[in-house]
Design an enzyme around this catalytic site. Structure first.
Site, PDB file in Angstrom:
ATOM      1  N   SER A  78       0.868  -1.179   0.000  1.00 16.47           N
ATOM      2  CA  SER A  78       0.000   0.000   0.000  1.00 16.47           C
ATOM      3  C   SER A  78       0.906   1.231   0.000  1.00 16.47           C
ATOM      4  O   SER A  78       2.037   1.167   0.503  1.00 16.47           O
ATOM      5  CB  SER A  78      -0.851   0.011   1.266  1.00 16.47           C
ATOM      6  OG  SER A  78      -1.430   1.289   1.442  1.00 16.47           O
ATOM      7  N   TYR A 112      -1.146  -1.822  10.400  1.00 15.46           N
ATOM      8  CA  TYR A 112      -1.265  -2.005   8.941  1.00 15.46           C
ATOM      9  C   TYR A 112       0.016  -1.557   8.229  1.00 15.46           C
ATOM     10  O   TYR A 112       0.531  -2.244   7.355  1.00 15.46           O
ATOM     11  CB  TYR A 112      -2.475  -1.195   8.472  1.00 15.46           C
ATOM     12  CG  TYR A 112      -2.858  -1.365   7.018  1.00 15.46           C
ATOM     13  CD1 TYR A 112      -3.595  -2.475   6.582  1.00 15.46           C
ATOM     14  CD2 TYR A 112      -2.530  -0.394   6.070  1.00 15.46           C
ATOM     15  CE1 TYR A 112      -3.975  -2.607   5.250  1.00 15.46           C
ATOM     16  CE2 TYR A 112      -2.902  -0.519   4.742  1.00 15.46           C
ATOM     17  CZ  TYR A 112      -3.628  -1.627   4.340  1.00 15.46           C
ATOM     18  OH  TYR A 112      -4.007  -1.747   3.016  1.00 15.46           O
ATOM     19  N   ALA A 168       3.012  -1.251   9.534  1.00 18.53           N
ATOM     20  CA  ALA A 168       4.109  -2.171   9.900  1.00 18.53           C
ATOM     21  C   ALA A 168       4.061  -3.407   9.013  1.00 18.53           C
ATOM     22  O   ALA A 168       5.093  -3.868   8.500  1.00 18.53           O
ATOM     23  CB  ALA A 168       3.994  -2.568  11.365  1.00 18.53           C
ATOM     24  N   LYS A 183       2.615  -3.749   5.980  1.00 15.29           N
ATOM     25  CA  LYS A 183       2.875  -3.457   4.560  1.00 15.29           C
ATOM     26  C   LYS A 183       4.358  -3.132   4.325  1.00 15.29           C
ATOM     27  O   LYS A 183       4.936  -3.537   3.315  1.00 15.29           O
ATOM     28  CB  LYS A 183       1.988  -2.305   4.069  1.00 15.29           C
ATOM     29  CG  LYS A 183       0.484  -2.629   4.075  1.00 15.29           C
ATOM     30  CD  LYS A 183       0.137  -3.842   3.246  1.00 15.29           C
ATOM     31  CE  LYS A 183      -1.352  -4.038   3.069  1.00 15.29           C
ATOM     32  NZ  LYS A 183      -1.704  -5.320   2.413  1.00 15.29           N
TER      33      LYS A 183
HETATM   34  P1  NAP Z   1     -11.341  -6.243   0.806  1.00 13.88           P
HETATM   35  O1  NAP Z   1     -12.371  -5.703  -0.139  1.00 13.88           O
HETATM   36  O2  NAP Z   1     -11.531  -6.063   2.264  1.00 13.88           O
HETATM   37  O3  NAP Z   1     -11.140  -7.795   0.487  1.00 13.88           O
HETATM   38  C1  NAP Z   1     -10.209  -8.560   1.195  1.00 13.88           C
HETATM   39  C2  NAP Z   1     -10.587 -10.013   1.079  1.00 13.88           C
HETATM   40  O4  NAP Z   1      -9.615 -10.767   1.838  1.00 13.88           O
HETATM   41  C3  NAP Z   1     -11.947 -10.326   1.693  1.00 13.88           C
HETATM   42  O5  NAP Z   1     -12.676 -11.223   0.889  1.00 13.88           O
HETATM   43  C4  NAP Z   1     -11.576 -10.955   3.028  1.00 13.88           C
HETATM   44  O6  NAP Z   1     -12.511 -11.875   3.577  1.00 13.88           O
HETATM   45  C5  NAP Z   1     -10.314 -11.694   2.659  1.00 13.88           C
HETATM   46  N1  NAP Z   1      -9.565 -12.060   3.850  1.00 13.88           N
HETATM   47  C6  NAP Z   1      -9.408 -11.338   4.999  1.00 13.88           C
HETATM   48  N2  NAP Z   1      -8.694 -12.029   5.892  1.00 13.88           N
HETATM   49  C7  NAP Z   1      -8.387 -13.219   5.312  1.00 13.88           C
HETATM   50  C8  NAP Z   1      -7.686 -14.353   5.741  1.00 13.88           C
HETATM   51  N3  NAP Z   1      -7.146 -14.433   6.964  1.00 13.88           N
HETATM   52  N4  NAP Z   1      -7.556 -15.404   4.894  1.00 13.88           N
HETATM   53  C9  NAP Z   1      -8.093 -15.355   3.652  1.00 13.88           C
HETATM   54  N5  NAP Z   1      -8.802 -14.312   3.191  1.00 13.88           N
HETATM   55  C10 NAP Z   1      -8.948 -13.250   4.009  1.00 13.88           C
HETATM   56  O7  NAP Z   1      -9.892  -5.650   0.478  1.00 13.88           O
HETATM   57  P2  NAP Z   1      -9.375  -4.755  -0.773  1.00 13.88           P
HETATM   58  O8  NAP Z   1      -9.719  -3.346  -0.510  1.00 13.88           O
HETATM   59  O9  NAP Z   1      -9.770  -5.390  -2.053  1.00 13.88           O
HETATM   60  O10 NAP Z   1      -7.796  -4.875  -0.567  1.00 13.88           O
HETATM   61  C11 NAP Z   1      -7.064  -5.982  -1.058  1.00 13.88           C
HETATM   62  C12 NAP Z   1      -5.605  -5.816  -0.692  1.00 13.88           C
HETATM   63  O11 NAP Z   1      -5.113  -4.579  -1.206  1.00 13.88           O
HETATM   64  C13 NAP Z   1      -5.359  -5.783   0.825  1.00 13.88           C
HETATM   65  O12 NAP Z   1      -4.148  -6.441   1.114  1.00 13.88           O
HETATM   66  C14 NAP Z   1      -5.222  -4.294   1.118  1.00 13.88           C
HETATM   67  O13 NAP Z   1      -4.445  -4.057   2.253  1.00 13.88           O
HETATM   68  C15 NAP Z   1      -4.568  -3.801  -0.144  1.00 13.88           C
HETATM   69  N6  NAP Z   1      -4.812  -2.368  -0.391  1.00 13.88           N
HETATM   70  C16 NAP Z   1      -6.081  -1.899  -0.566  1.00 13.88           C
HETATM   71  C17 NAP Z   1      -6.276  -0.533  -0.785  1.00 13.88           C
HETATM   72  C18 NAP Z   1      -7.646   0.058  -0.990  1.00 13.88           C
HETATM   73  O14 NAP Z   1      -7.744   1.304  -1.099  1.00 13.88           O
HETATM   74  N7  NAP Z   1      -8.715  -0.726  -1.062  1.00 13.88           N
HETATM   75  C19 NAP Z   1      -5.184   0.330  -0.808  1.00 13.88           C
HETATM   76  C20 NAP Z   1      -3.908  -0.189  -0.614  1.00 13.88           C
HETATM   77  C21 NAP Z   1      -3.744  -1.543  -0.414  1.00 13.88           C
HETATM   78  P3  NAP Z   1     -13.527 -11.363   4.760  1.00 13.88           P
HETATM   79  O15 NAP Z   1     -14.598 -10.649   4.023  1.00 13.88           O
HETATM   80  O16 NAP Z   1     -13.984 -12.613   5.425  1.00 13.88           O
HETATM   81  O17 NAP Z   1     -12.714 -10.478   5.660  1.00 13.88           O
END
Ligand code: NAP
Length: 244
Positions: free
Chosen positions: A139, A152, A154, A156
């Site tokens: 991120s 978070y 830490a 990333k």
């Molecule tokens: P999201 O919509 O919250 O989707 C994350 C998915 O991961 C959910 O289906 C969740 O399931 C699943 N998950 C959570 N814990 C898990 C575990 N222990 N084992 C297996 N699956 C698990 O997230 P997103 O926004 O698409 O983000 C995806 C990635 O990009 C993340 O690593 C995030 O930190 C990174 N990121 C996102 C953004 C942003 O703006 N969205 C920005 C920078 C980085 P549950 O529904 O059961 O929790």
């Protein structure tokens, strides 16, 4: 020619958000996709939506047994693992003063240890086959820090470090390791944020908009493909220029 024709790709957290967009893009490019997600409802519905080349495995990236069982299952069913996108991640934001130890540990467990476990076991298969691609979800906050995100950030920042270590350790086995650092992307992670804040954050971006999950999926797809065959150890931003 499709970019990922017949490549066996695991996308953790692929049930929704960026992971879902990535699974969809990979399928469009000819990939065989395994969505590995904690959430059974979104995981199986996404797999059904994406068709016969997409399957769902319920698992927890932070649990070693669960990860090993996923890797064994994919190896047994498909014979190989070409790509793993370590996308699953969670947030539990709190200022340092208010963050308790469990909140710190939980985020580190999923977002950092989860990536370690998935890579450790997927890399065993990739080493044997002499090829593979590992992609890690960082991120922009890993570079600039973010108020209320000790745990978070830490995780990333640690993940970016691991990406560099693994690119050095695994390159000789034909394995490329890269990280992608999204900026503000419109997914469920922002659900519940006040409209005013969402607009203010969008205005901060030089391109004057939030990113779409597809913007990130496109980069994962390029990095997963042979078009990126000389790229390893990199952390590539997809953030509309918000961090330069
Ligand atoms: P999201 O919509 O919250 O989707 C994350 C998915 O991961 C959910 O289906 C969740 O399931 C699943 N998950 C959570 N814990 C898990 C575990 N222990 N084992 C297996 N699956 C698990 O997230 P997103 O926004 O698409 O983000 C995806 C990635 O990009 C993340 O690593 C995030 O930190 C990174 N990121 C996102 C953004 C942003 O703006 N969205 C920005 C920078 C980085 P549950 O529904 O059961 O929790």
């Amino acid at each position: 020619m499709n970019l990922l024709q017949n490549k066996v790709c695991i996308v953790t957290g692929g049930g929704r958000g960026i992971g879902k967009a990535t699974a969809k893009k990979f399928i469009t490019e000819g990939g065989i996709v395994i969505i590995a997600d904690y959430d059974e409802t979104s995981g199986s519905s996404t797999a059904n939506e994406l068709g016969e080349n997409c399957t769902f495995v319920k698992m927890d990236v932070s649990n070693s047994e669960s990860v090993r069982s996923l890797i064994d299952q994919v190896k047994n069913e498909h014979g190989r693992i070409d790509v793993i996108v370590n996308n699953a991640g969670i947030l539990q934001d709190m200022t340092l003063e208010k963050m308790d130890e469990d909140q710190f540990d939980k985020v580190i467990h999923v977002n950092l240890r989860g990536v370690f476990l998935c890579t450790k076991y997927a890399a065993e298969v990739m080493r044997e086959q002499g090829s593979g691609v590992i992609l890690n979800a960082s991120s922009v906050v890993a570079r600039y820090g973010n108020y209320g995100q000790t745990n978070y950030v830490a995780a990333k920042a640690g993940l970016e470090g691991m990406t560099k270590v693994w690119s050095r350790e695994l390159g000789k086995f034909g394995i490329r390791v890269n990280a992608v650092a999204p900026g503000f992307i419109k997914t469920d992670m922002i659900a519940g944020m006040p409209e005013k804040i969402i607009k203010m954050m969008g205005d901060k971006v030089p391109l004057k908009r939030w990113g779409e999950p597809e913007d990130v999926a496109n980069l994962y797809c390029f990095l997963a493909s042979d078009e990126a065959s000389y790229i390893s150890g990199a952390v590539l931003p997809v953030d509309g220029g918000v961090v330069v």
